[in-house]
Design a protein around this motif. Structure first.
Motif, PDB file in Angstrom:
ATOM      1  N   VAL A 194       0.846  -1.192   0.000  1.00 43.32           N
ATOM      2  CA  VAL A 194       0.000   0.000   0.000  1.00 43.32           C
ATOM      3  C   VAL A 194       0.884   1.245   0.000  1.00 43.32           C
ATOM      4  O   VAL A 194       1.848   1.336   0.762  1.00 43.32           O
ATOM      5  N   LYS A 195       0.546   2.204  -0.858  1.00 43.88           N
ATOM      6  CA  LYS A 195       1.331   3.434  -0.965  1.00 43.88           C
ATOM      7  C   LYS A 195       0.759   4.565  -0.106  1.00 43.88           C
ATOM      8  O   LYS A 195       1.494   5.449   0.333  1.00 43.88           O
ATOM      9  N   ASP A 196      -0.538   4.544   0.092  1.00 38.16           N
ATOM     10  CA  ASP A 196      -1.182   5.601   0.865  1.00 38.16           C
ATOM     11  C   ASP A 196      -1.233   5.236   2.349  1.00 38.16           C
ATOM     12  O   ASP A 196      -1.175   4.067   2.721  1.00 38.16           O
ATOM     13  N   THR A 197      -1.387   6.239   3.183  1.00 29.52           N
ATOM     14  CA  THR A 197      -1.673   5.991   4.589  1.00 29.52           C
ATOM     15  C   THR A 197      -3.127   5.555   4.716  1.00 29.52           C
ATOM     16  O   THR A 197      -4.019   6.157   4.129  1.00 29.52           O
ATOM     17  N   ILE A 198      -3.361   4.479   5.467  1.00 29.15           N
ATOM     18  CA  ILE A 198      -4.706   3.929   5.616  1.00 29.15           C
ATOM     19  C   ILE A 198      -5.253   4.281   7.000  1.00 29.15           C
ATOM     20  O   ILE A 198      -4.536   4.190   8.004  1.00 29.15           O
ATOM     21  N   LYS A 199      -6.516   4.689   7.051  1.00 27.83           N
ATOM     22  CA  LYS A 199      -7.179   4.996   8.313  1.00 27.83           C
ATOM     23  C   LYS A 199      -8.349   4.034   8.518  1.00 27.83           C
ATOM     24  O   LYS A 199      -9.048   3.686   7.570  1.00 27.83           O
ATOM     25  N   VAL A 200      -8.549   3.621   9.764  1.00 27.08           N
ATOM     26  CA  VAL A 200      -9.728   2.860  10.141  1.00 27.08           C
ATOM     27  C   VAL A 200     -10.701   3.824  10.801  1.00 27.08           C
ATOM     28  O   VAL A 200     -10.308   4.609  11.673  1.00 27.08           O
ATOM     29  N   ALA A 201     -11.966   3.789  10.358  1.00 28.50           N
ATOM     30  CA  ALA A 201     -12.955   4.748  10.856  1.00 28.50           C
ATOM     31  C   ALA A 201     -14.105   4.033  11.545  1.00 28.50           C
ATOM     32  O   ALA A 201     -14.384   2.855  11.274  1.00 28.50           O
ATOM     33  N   ASP A 202     -14.799   4.768  12.425  1.00 26.98           N
ATOM     34  CA  ASP A 202     -15.998   4.222  13.048  1.00 26.98           C
ATOM     35  C   ASP A 202     -17.206   4.516  12.181  1.00 26.98           C
ATOM     36  O   ASP A 202     -17.077   5.057  11.068  1.00 26.98           O
ATOM     37  N   GLU A 203     -18.391   4.171  12.673  1.00 21.51           N
ATOM     38  CA  GLU A 203     -19.611   4.332  11.866  1.00 21.51           C
ATOM     39  C   GLU A 203     -19.926   5.801  11.579  1.00 21.51           C
ATOM     40  O   GLU A 203     -20.721   6.106  10.688  1.00 21.51           O
ATOM     41  N   ASN A 204     -19.309   6.722  12.320  1.00 21.54           N
ATOM     42  CA  ASN A 204     -19.534   8.154  12.100  1.00 21.54           C
ATOM     43  C   ASN A 204     -18.394   8.811  11.319  1.00 21.54           C
ATOM     44  O   ASN A 204     -18.292  10.032  11.259  1.00 21.54           O
ATOM     45  N   CYS A 205     -17.524   7.979  10.772  1.00 20.63           N
ATOM     46  CA  CYS A 205     -16.408   8.449   9.944  1.00 20.63           C
ATOM     47  C   CYS A 205     -15.354   9.221  10.731  1.00 20.63           C
ATOM     48  O   CYS A 205     -14.693  10.117  10.182  1.00 20.63           O
ATOM     49  N   PHE A 206     -15.223   8.878  12.009  1.00 18.29           N
ATOM     50  CA  PHE A 206     -14.114   9.398  12.790  1.00 18.29           C
ATOM     51  C   PHE A 206     -13.012   8.338  12.820  1.00 18.29           C
ATOM     52  O   PHE A 206     -13.274   7.145  12.955  1.00 18.29           O
ATOM     53  N   ILE A 207     -11.764   8.795  12.689  1.00 26.30           N
ATOM     54  CA  ILE A 207     -10.636   7.879  12.652  1.00 26.30           C
ATOM     55  C   ILE A 207     -10.459   7.203  14.010  1.00 26.30           C
ATOM     56  O   ILE A 207     -10.445   7.865  15.053  1.00 26.30           O
ATOM     57  N   THR A 208     -10.321   5.893  13.974  1.00 20.80           N
ATOM     58  CA  THR A 208     -10.100   5.134  15.201  1.00 20.80           C
ATOM     59  C   THR A 208      -8.714   4.492  15.244  1.00 20.80           C
ATOM     60  O   THR A 208      -8.248   4.113  16.320  1.00 20.80           O
ATOM     61  N   GLU A 209      -8.083   4.380  14.091  1.00 24.97           N
ATOM     62  CA  GLU A 209      -6.800   3.694  14.065  1.00 24.97           C
ATOM     63  C   GLU A 209      -6.050   4.044  12.782  1.00 24.97           C
ATOM     64  O   GLU A 209      -6.665   4.274  11.732  1.00 24.97           O
ATOM     65  N   THR A 210      -4.728   4.095  12.872  1.00 20.95           N
ATOM     66  CA  THR A 210      -3.862   4.258  11.702  1.00 20.95           C
ATOM     67  C   THR A 210      -2.893   3.082  11.664  1.00 20.95           C
ATOM     68  O   THR A 210      -1.881   3.078  12.370  1.00 20.95           O
ATOM     69  N   PRO A 211      -3.207   2.053  10.876  1.00 17.68           N
ATOM     70  CA  PRO A 211      -2.337   0.867  10.842  1.00 17.68           C
ATOM     71  C   PRO A 211      -0.963   1.194  10.266  1.00 17.68           C
ATOM     72  O   PRO A 211      -0.804   2.152   9.485  1.00 17.68           O
ATOM     73  N   ASP A 212       0.002   0.404  10.628  1.00 16.21           N
ATOM     74  CA  ASP A 212       1.346   0.549  10.108  1.00 16.21           C
ATOM     75  C   ASP A 212       1.355   0.208   8.620  1.00 16.21           C
ATOM     76  O   ASP A 212       1.096  -0.930   8.232  1.00 16.21           O
ATOM     77  N   ARG A 213       1.633   1.203   7.793  1.00 14.44           N
ATOM     78  CA  ARG A 213       1.596   1.012   6.342  1.00 14.44           C
ATOM     79  C   ARG A 213       2.588  -0.042   5.868  1.00 14.44           C
ATOM     80  O   ARG A 213       2.376  -0.696   4.850  1.00 14.44           O
ATOM     81  N   GLU A 214       3.672  -0.235   6.597  1.00 13.56           N
ATOM     82  CA  GLU A 214       4.697  -1.187   6.186  1.00 13.56           C
ATOM     83  C   GLU A 214       4.177  -2.623   6.166  1.00 13.56           C
ATOM     84  O   GLU A 214       4.768  -3.483   5.519  1.00 13.56           O
ATOM     85  N   ARG A 215       3.068  -2.865   6.836  1.00 16.49           N
ATOM     86  CA  ARG A 215       2.533  -4.235   6.890  1.00 16.49           C
ATOM     87  C   ARG A 215       1.262  -4.396   6.053  1.00 16.49           C
ATOM     88  O   ARG A 215       0.627  -5.452   6.100  1.00 16.49           O
ATOM     89  N   LEU A 216       0.895  -3.371   5.315  1.00 12.42           N
ATOM     90  CA  LEU A 216      -0.353  -3.414   4.542  1.00 12.42           C
ATOM     91  C   LEU A 216      -0.081  -3.675   3.060  1.00 12.42           C
ATOM     92  O   LEU A 216       0.799  -3.059   2.460  1.00 12.42           O
TER      93      LEU A 216
END
Length: 238
Positions: free
Chosen positions: A143-165
């Motif tokens: 993955v080249k972009d930074t990935i965000k995990v969001a909740d049902e209201n579209c607020f960021i809950t987590e930023t996974p380590d891109r090196e493992r995606l």
């Protein structure tokens, strides 16, 4: 380029029964023209010319059999396409139908999206080699972009380590017995997965990632089709 186990029987399943709503076109994606040739025909050609592949099964809606023959199969000299298989209500069911159509002597199954026409022999052989070693392998790219995990209201809950995606693509290659077991278990336990690798993972079986290509795009939107026109005009890009 050759594959070490040329005596093994390899079949390719090409699911192409999706509706393609994101393309916003009256024609289904597999039948859209890319350089004056249906996208699906480009994809079939990649496996037609691969020396490891013995047979190709194309999976489309049963109502599209006539259209597929008329525009994709009959105009081109494909010799490895053995059968059209009726698709199901989901991609998972479509691939399951394809697996059921395989003969008993098949050793390895390649599953590849019908609208992913830029797969290379190098990627196909690499996935086959990995599947021979561990039973299951999929093409993927970091993955080249930074990935965000969001909740049902579209607020960021987590930023996974891109090196493992990794962004998973097709081809996905499996020993036939393993893919059969994965699909049968999923049906019995009413499990779903967004790809065949997910069903194999649910068995607790490891799946090997194989470095693919960023050019191996899945044509899903009008922008993808524009990119594909550039790629098909210059094979050095992929």
């Amino acid at each position: 380029m050759k594959w070490a186990l040329m005596n093994s029987k390899v079949c390719t399943l090409i699911p192409a029964a999706g509706k393609g709503n994101r393309m916003a076109h009256s024609l289904k994606k597999p039948y859209l023209k890319l350089a004056k040739k249906p996208i699906l025909a480009h994809t079939i050609q990649r496996f037609e010319q691969n020396t490891a592949v013995d047979a190709i099964f194309v999976i489309v809606d049963e109502g599209d059999f006539s259209e597929c023959c008329k525009t994709v199969l009959d105009p081109y000299p494909f010799t490895k396409v053995q059968k059209l298989v009726a698709g199901g209500e989901t991609r998972q069911r479509s691939v399951y139908n394809g697996v059921r159509a395989l003969s008993a002597d098949v050793d390895f199954v390649i599953v590849h999206d019908g609208v992913r026409p830029f797969v290379t022999d190098e990627t196909i052989f690499a996935c086959l080699t990995a599947a021979d070693q561990c039973g299951a392998a999929v093409a993927a790219v970091p993955v080249k972009d930074t990935i965000k995990v969001a909740d049902e209201n579209c607020f960021i809950t987590e930023t996974p380590d891109r090196e493992r995606l990794w962004a998973v693509q097709t081809p996905q290659v499996f020993r036939k017995t393993l893919l059969q077991e994965a699909h049968q278990t999923a049906r019995e336990q009413q499990l779903t997965g967004t790809d065949d690798a997910a069903l194999v993972e649910q068995l607790g079986f490891p799946v090997q990632l194989v470095k693919g290509s960023y050019a191996n795009l899945k044509i899903t939107t009008p922008v993808d089709l524009q990119i594909a026109e550039v790629l098909v005009s210059d094979p050095t890009l992929w």
